[in-house]
Design a protein around this motif. Sequence first.
Motif, PDB file in Angstrom:
ATOM      1  N   GLN A 227       0.819  -1.218   0.000  1.00  0.00           N
ATOM      2  CA  GLN A 227       0.000   0.000   0.000  1.00  0.00           C
ATOM      3  C   GLN A 227       0.853   1.268   0.000  1.00  0.00           C
ATOM      4  OE1 GLN A 227      -0.808  -2.621   2.174  1.00  0.00           O
ATOM      5  NE2 GLN A 227      -2.434  -3.288   0.770  1.00  0.00           N
ATOM      6  N   ASP A 228       1.799   1.364   0.950  1.00  0.00           N
ATOM      7  CA  ASP A 228       2.561   2.608   1.076  1.00  0.00           C
ATOM      8  C   ASP A 228       4.057   2.427   0.887  1.00  0.00           C
ATOM      9  OD1 ASP A 228       3.221   1.280   3.389  1.00  0.00           O
ATOM     10  OD2 ASP A 228       2.095   2.607   4.715  1.00  0.00           O
ATOM     11  N   GLY A 229       4.506   1.188   0.648  1.00  0.00           N
ATOM     12  CA  GLY A 229       5.915   0.944   0.391  1.00  0.00           C
ATOM     13  C   GLY A 229       6.802   0.976   1.617  1.00  0.00           C
ATOM     14  N   GLN A 230       6.236   1.100   2.796  1.00  0.00           N
ATOM     15  CA  GLN A 230       7.046   1.167   4.010  1.00  0.00           C
ATOM     16  C   GLN A 230       7.483  -0.222   4.461  1.00  0.00           C
ATOM     17  OE1 GLN A 230       4.776   3.453   6.855  1.00  0.00           O
ATOM     18  NE2 GLN A 230       5.098   5.363   5.761  1.00  0.00           N
ATOM     19  N   VAL A 231       8.603  -0.269   5.179  1.00  0.00           N
ATOM     20  CA  VAL A 231       9.183  -1.535   5.613  1.00  0.00           C
ATOM     21  C   VAL A 231       8.262  -2.221   6.614  1.00  0.00           C
ATOM     22  CG1 VAL A 231      11.182  -2.621   6.705  1.00  0.00           C
ATOM     23  CG2 VAL A 231      11.495  -0.606   5.256  1.00  0.00           C
ATOM     24  N   VAL A 232       8.032  -3.529   6.412  1.00  0.00           N
ATOM     25  CA  VAL A 232       7.187  -4.323   7.306  1.00  0.00           C
ATOM     26  C   VAL A 232       8.104  -5.112   8.245  1.00  0.00           C
ATOM     27  CG1 VAL A 232       5.365  -6.057   7.469  1.00  0.00           C
ATOM     28  CG2 VAL A 232       5.442  -4.499   5.504  1.00  0.00           C
ATOM     29  N   TRP A 233       8.140  -4.728   9.513  1.00  0.00           N
ATOM     30  CA  TRP A 233       9.079  -5.326  10.452  1.00  0.00           C
ATOM     31  C   TRP A 233       8.567  -6.624  11.063  1.00  0.00           C
ATOM     32  CZ3 TRP A 233      13.961  -3.821  10.816  1.00  0.00           C
ATOM     33  CH2 TRP A 233      14.298  -2.542  10.347  1.00  0.00           C
ATOM     34  N   GLN A 234       7.270  -6.770  11.213  1.00  0.00           N
ATOM     35  CA  GLN A 234       6.728  -7.939  11.914  1.00  0.00           C
ATOM     36  C   GLN A 234       6.455  -9.128  10.993  1.00  0.00           C
ATOM     37  OE1 GLN A 234       6.574  -7.974  15.244  1.00  0.00           O
ATOM     38  NE2 GLN A 234       7.454  -5.917  15.138  1.00  0.00           N
ATOM     39  N   LYS A 235       6.703  -8.964   9.717  1.00  0.00           N
ATOM     40  CA  LYS A 235       6.347 -10.010   8.762  1.00  0.00           C
ATOM     41  C   LYS A 235       7.080 -11.318   9.032  1.00  0.00           C
ATOM     42  CE  LYS A 235       5.565 -10.550   3.784  1.00  0.00           C
ATOM     43  NZ  LYS A 235       4.114 -10.443   3.835  1.00  0.00           N
ATOM     44  N   MET A 236       8.320 -11.243   9.512  1.00  0.00           N
ATOM     45  CA  MET A 236       9.123 -12.448   9.717  1.00  0.00           C
ATOM     46  C   MET A 236       8.820 -13.163  11.028  1.00  0.00           C
ATOM     47  SD  MET A 236      10.714 -12.562   6.968  1.00  0.00           S
ATOM     48  CE  MET A 236      11.093 -11.457   5.619  1.00  0.00           C
ATOM     49  N   VAL A 237       8.078 -12.502  11.925  1.00  0.00           N
ATOM     50  CA  VAL A 237       7.799 -13.113  13.234  1.00  0.00           C
ATOM     51  C   VAL A 237       6.333 -13.484  13.413  1.00  0.00           C
ATOM     52  CG1 VAL A 237       9.724 -11.884  14.287  1.00  0.00           C
ATOM     53  CG2 VAL A 237       7.444 -10.877  14.380  1.00  0.00           C
ATOM     54  N   GLU A 238       5.465 -12.960  12.572  1.00  0.00           N
ATOM     55  CA  GLU A 238       4.033 -13.209  12.749  1.00  0.00           C
ATOM     56  C   GLU A 238       3.554 -14.481  12.065  1.00  0.00           C
ATOM     57  OE1 GLU A 238       2.255  -9.642  11.310  1.00  0.00           O
ATOM     58  OE2 GLU A 238       2.357  -8.645  13.278  1.00  0.00           O
ATOM     59  N   GLY A 239       4.219 -14.911  11.007  1.00  0.00           N
ATOM     60  CA  GLY A 239       3.806 -16.110  10.293  1.00  0.00           C
ATOM     61  C   GLY A 239       4.737 -16.394   9.129  1.00  0.00           C
ATOM     62  N   PRO A 240       4.548 -17.548   8.493  1.00  0.00           N
ATOM     63  CA  PRO A 240       5.386 -17.890   7.334  1.00  0.00           C
ATOM     64  C   PRO A 240       5.213 -16.865   6.218  1.00  0.00           C
ATOM     65  CG  PRO A 240       4.178 -19.808   8.123  1.00  0.00           C
ATOM     66  CD  PRO A 240       3.595 -18.628   8.841  1.00  0.00           C
ATOM     67  N   THR A 241       6.305 -16.498   5.583  1.00  0.00           N
ATOM     68  CA  THR A 241       6.258 -15.523   4.499  1.00  0.00           C
ATOM     69  C   THR A 241       6.564 -16.209   3.174  1.00  0.00           C
ATOM     70  OG1 THR A 241       7.040 -13.355   3.802  1.00  0.00           O
ATOM     71  CG2 THR A 241       8.687 -14.879   4.676  1.00  0.00           C
TER      72      THR A 241
END
Length: 452
Positions: free
Chosen positions: A262-276
């Motif tokens: 949506q806004d191109g900002q870095v997603v920090w929790q993506k690696m800890v919340e679930g499989p990517t």
Amino acid sequence: MTSRINTNFTLIPNQKYRRSNRQSSYLSKAFDSDSQPLSTLGNFKALPLEIFQIILKYLTVKEISMLSMVSKTVSQHIINYISSSSGNKRLLLQDFHKLELSGRRQDSAILEHYRCLGLLFKRCTLLLPTKERLKYIHKTLAEVSCFKFSGCAAPMQCLGICYGMFLQTLTAGWDELECHRVYNFLCELTNLSRKMQTVVCSKPGSARKLELRIRLFCRNVLLDHWTHRSDSAFWLTRILKPWPMVNQARLLYIIFGPISPQDGQVVWQKMVEGPTDESSLKGLADAIKLLYDTGTKEWTADDVISLVDELSVKVVPREWLLENNARLLILCGNNICFTFMASKAVNGRAIELARLIVFLALVCEKELYCMDWTVKMMQKVCKVFSTPMERNNFLQSVANAFACVIMEMMQSVMSGDRDEDDRSFLNLFHLVHAQANFHKEILCLTMNTLST
């Protein structure tokens, strides 16, 4: 024996010869002074400067850059044209937000224009010292707001990335010392080091807009336009090396980690919340391979492995899910994956290594990779252990890890803690199949060894 001198010819007096020499020298200088402008300007000597600039309007940027190589005088006239209001308006295109251009590839018209403009500036400033070249170029480009670090109001929709194309063309072929000066000049100009210090010393995500600006500047200006991997590695090394390892990992994640669509900002929790997915990790994996494979003296294998370890452990407050860590290692390739695992084996972290094997098998099952890759990787790692007892203990740990991870997933499913898409149940389903295929490959390997 005495030599005879023939006196049948007339000797020219020395004094007359010297007067004749001075006269010819004077005439030669006069001729040179008259012919010098002609030799450098050619037929353009007869044209007023205004007419010369009108002629330039009919030439492409690439043709003007070729013309600038004719002589120093012609080059100076072209520099004056660039600095003029008409030349500035024509050459410094600023249509970076037009909708018809925003979706084009890097070979679009405006990017090609700035590639040729970089060549023009490279040739026009050829005789200047590096520092003076950079000052002149900055002074000329300072009017383009989208080229400034925080000058664009909508950086995600901006084609200001052509500044990187310009810089790549300008510095192509420069030696490392000159490129060091370019990086230092850009850091001083944009205050990049201070901005980086702000984001690496802050809580992840607390300065999202600044993180985005740093990511776009590093990718669009310094990293993404090089054709040779060694050049990309050089600039990435300049960005990372001044910082401690944990800050290097943070910067690597900011520059290459997953971002919000949506806004191109870095997603920090993506690696800890679930499989990517693979796309979220590909940028990080490519950057790690770049540092590992280019063979630069500034990065040893231990440096890169430590960077990978820091990336998954200390970049965010919680550790990555092991499945995401395993996926990153697979994307990094065999050499990095094995070196990372061998490092754990040597340092007595066999239980961590056994759980990593489980999730390598899980990723292979999910992505339909060959399961024998995981088995062969485990077999290779077994050779790192120095004694048969250590190898046997490690293999026992792998079997126990499969059982423990299956039980953990089963408890999550039985407790009713399900996602809307039954992600927990699907993970358990894939893991059971991964275990079956993993042991099948081990049996096949064992039987083939026995038969031979």
